[in-house]
Enzyme design. Structure first.
Site, short mmCIF file in Angstrom:
data_model
loop_
_atom_site.label_atom_id
_atom_site.label_comp_id
_atom_site.label_asym_id
_atom_site.label_seq_id
_atom_site.Cartn_x
_atom_site.Cartn_y
_atom_site.Cartn_z
N SER A 52 0.84 -1.20 0.00
CA SER A 52 0.00 0.00 0.00
C SER A 52 0.87 1.25 0.00
O SER A 52 0.38 2.34 -0.28
CB SER A 52 -0.92 0.01 1.23
N ASP A 90 5.33 -7.32 2.62
CA ASP A 90 4.60 -7.70 1.41
C ASP A 90 5.54 -8.10 0.28
O ASP A 90 6.59 -7.49 0.10
CB ASP A 90 3.78 -6.50 0.90
N LYS A 118 4.04 -11.72 3.11
CA LYS A 118 2.64 -11.83 2.70
C LYS A 118 2.56 -11.92 1.17
O LYS A 118 3.20 -11.13 0.48
CB LYS A 118 1.83 -10.64 3.22
N GLU A 187 -9.36 -9.90 2.99
CA GLU A 187 -9.71 -8.50 2.72
C GLU A 187 -11.06 -8.41 2.03
O GLU A 187 -11.30 -9.09 1.01
CB GLU A 187 -8.62 -7.85 1.86
O1 KIV Z 1 -0.42 -3.43 1.54
C1 KIV Z 1 -1.20 -3.36 2.48
O2 KIV Z 1 -1.24 -2.37 3.23
C2 KIV Z 1 -2.11 -4.46 2.70
C3 KIV Z 1 -3.23 -4.24 3.67
C4 KIV Z 1 -4.34 -3.52 2.99
C5 KIV Z 1 -3.71 -5.49 4.27
O3 KIV Z 1 -1.98 -5.50 2.11
#
Ligand code: KIV
Length: 271
Positions: A52, A90, A118, A187
């Site tokens: 994000s 991420d 993730k 989500e």
């Molecule tokens: O990248 C991010 O902030 C996310 C959240 C929305 C869970 O994956």
């Protein structure tokens, strides 16, 4: 509310125990050291270095432009400010397009200080989840609305409302757990779907727009602080600055409300 003081105090085992004991855990995104330190002072359990960052830090209209090098830069900043939260990083768009790429890029994130990675996807990431888990890299599988596939989905729509898609999400979540995923992030799915998945899985489940039944909740820090650039906030977002006198108060109130099962409330939940 206690804050974390030792590096890497919150481990996967801590999160599993919290699930077992019925204690809700909290997660917030962070992209830099100072905010991470304040987030830790508030007692947040998991810090997500989310892609994000492409939207809230870099100003893009999606997460797709974020690169591995950029994610690692922000992860390194977060690691410096961390006071004991579990750091999840991420895997950016296309950084796990093949199993080999996933292996190499997940390794880079772990070596830069992540405690887990993730990955967005369903069944197709299960081989990678198994391979990485076998090699000591905990995976959080991100399902439901997956922002990296926004062009295929066509918009930020709630996922799993029709019976076929609902069945698919449940089956994919189950097979990812069997494959070795350590956590699941859901989500934008209806509350009833979350409840069904919760009844099937043993691994900790984190939610954003997935209702109050998950083991943990996650929010983008900018949304929590009411500094979103969006014209209209998503239903699942709560601006904690509205009833707080300071950023630290807002962070503490978020932690308190999640732990007391007051957030997300009905108005933040899809049915
Ligand atoms: O990248 C991010 O902030 C996310 C959240 C929305 C869970 O994956």
């Amino acid at each position: 509310m206690s804050s974390h003081s030792d590096k890497n105090l919150v481990t996967l085992a801590t999160l599993k125990k919290m699930k077992k004991d019925g204690d809700k855990f909290t997660c917030l995104t962070s992209y830099e050291a100072t905010m991470t330190s304040k987030i830790c002072d508030a007692g947040v359990d998991v810090v997500l270095v989310g892609d994000s960052l492409g939207m809230v830090v870099q100003g893009h209209d999606s997460t797709l432009p974020v690169t591995m090098d950029q994610l690692i830069y922000h992860l390194e900043c977060v690691v410096k400010g961390n006071k004991g939260a579990h750091i999840m990083a991420d895997m950016p768009f296309m950084s796990y397009a093949t199993d080999d790429m996933g292996f190499e890029n997940a390794t880079r994130l772990m070596q830069a200080g992540a405690n887990s990675v993730k990955i967005e996807g369903g069944e197709w990431i299960s081989k990678m989840a198994s391979m990485l888990s076998d090699r000591g890299i905990p995976i959080c599988a991100h399902m439901g609305l997956t922002p990296q596939t926004i062009n295929r989905i066509g918009g930020n729509f709630v996922q799993g409302r029709d019976p076929t898609k609902r069945e698919l999400i449940i089956n994919e979540a189950k097979s990812l757990e069997i494959a070795g995923a350590a956590m699941l992030l859901l989500e934008c799915v209806p509350d009833s779907l979350t409840k069904e998945i919760m009844s099937e899985l043993k691994i900790p489940v984190i939610g954003i727009g997935a209702g109050p039944s998950t083991d943990g909740q996650v929010m983008v820090i900018h949304d929590l602080l009411g500094i979103s650039c969006l014209d209209k906030l998503p239903k699942f977002v709560k601006d904690y600055m509205k009833d707080s006198n300071s950023i630290q108060d807002a962070l503490k109130n978020y932690v308190k409300e999640v732990k007391e099962n007051k957030f997300p409330a009905k108005e933040h939940t899809f049915f």
